[in-house]
Design a protein around this motif. Structure first.
Motif, short mmCIF file in Angstrom:
data_model
loop_
_atom_site.label_atom_id
_atom_site.label_comp_id
_atom_site.label_asym_id
_atom_site.label_seq_id
_atom_site.Cartn_x
_atom_site.Cartn_y
_atom_site.Cartn_z
N ASP A 28 6.27 6.31 -7.81
CA ASP A 28 6.29 5.11 -6.97
C ASP A 28 7.17 4.05 -7.62
OD1 ASP A 28 5.69 3.58 -4.77
OD2 ASP A 28 3.71 2.96 -5.48
N THR A 84 8.82 -0.23 -6.71
CA THR A 84 8.96 -1.38 -5.82
C THR A 84 10.34 -1.97 -6.05
OG1 THR A 84 6.59 -1.85 -5.97
CG2 THR A 84 8.01 -3.62 -5.15
N GLU A 127 10.28 -7.06 -0.64
CA GLU A 127 9.86 -5.99 -1.55
C GLU A 127 9.46 -4.77 -0.75
OE1 GLU A 127 6.97 -7.14 -4.46
OE2 GLU A 127 8.49 -8.19 -5.63
N LYS A 179 7.91 -0.86 -1.26
CA LYS A 179 7.21 0.05 -2.16
C LYS A 179 7.24 1.45 -1.56
CE LYS A 179 3.01 0.05 -4.88
NZ LYS A 179 1.76 -0.63 -5.15
#
Length: 180
Positions: free
Chosen positions: A49, A51, A59, A61
């Motif tokens: 993962d 961001t 942003e 993610k």
């Protein structure tokens, strides 16, 4: 005098041969070993993962796209194969967006001032993310551009493609990650 030239000629030929062998060894190392490093993420694991910011400063993610098939593409404006595959990705995105497919194109550490005009010129409609610090590039062990990861609806990497994509390849790959 001819006896003096023979040792010098032998030395020069040996030196040239050694340099050529080193160059060949380096070429083999970079084409086989380093490319393998770019795809060493365990394909049975969840995609790492991250961001990142999009071109508007929002942003984004990766884990927010669970439930969708994701084409995660690492690219740069200075990369000719990357530039060539962008229209293909855009065409496929426009066709498959309603079927649960997202394309996240992660730019490799270029400033927004360079990326934005490129995106406008190419009329790209999928998400362009800026990896200014190299966070995602490091997580995915990207050494060569372009590199594309196919991520299924469960967030698992199903395939890694190193190198330029054709539109036909993108279409076949996207079929494998359409959510059920």
């Amino acid at each position: 005098m001819s006896k003096e030239k023979k040792p010098v000629n032998f030395f020069i030929k040996s030196l040239v041969t050694a340099i050529l062998m080193l160059g060949l060894g380096y070429t083999i190392y970079t084409s086989l070993i380093i490319k393998k490093e770019a795809v060493t993420i365990d394909q049975s694991n969840l995609a790492p993962d991250f961001t990142l910011q999009d071109l508007k400063g929002n942003e984004v993610k990766l884990s927010d796209y669970r439930g969708k098939g994701v084409i995660l593409n690492f690219w740069a404006t200075y990369c000719p194969p990357c530039e060539k595959e962008m229209p293909y990705l855009n065409n496929v995105y426009q066709e498959y967006e309603d079927k649960g497919i997202e394309i996240l194109a992660v730019n490799a550490q270029e400033p927004r001032i360079i990326v934005s005009p490129f995106v406008l010129e190419k009329k790209l409609s999928f998400s362009i993310l800026l990896d200014r610090t190299g966070e995602a590039i490091d997580q995915y062990k990207v050494n060569n551009l372009p590199v594309t990861y196919l991520i299924n609806e469960d967030g698992e990497i199903t395939q890694t493609i190193s190198g330029e994509l054709t539109e036909m390849k993108v279409r076949s790959y996207v079929e494998s990650i359409i959510p059920n």
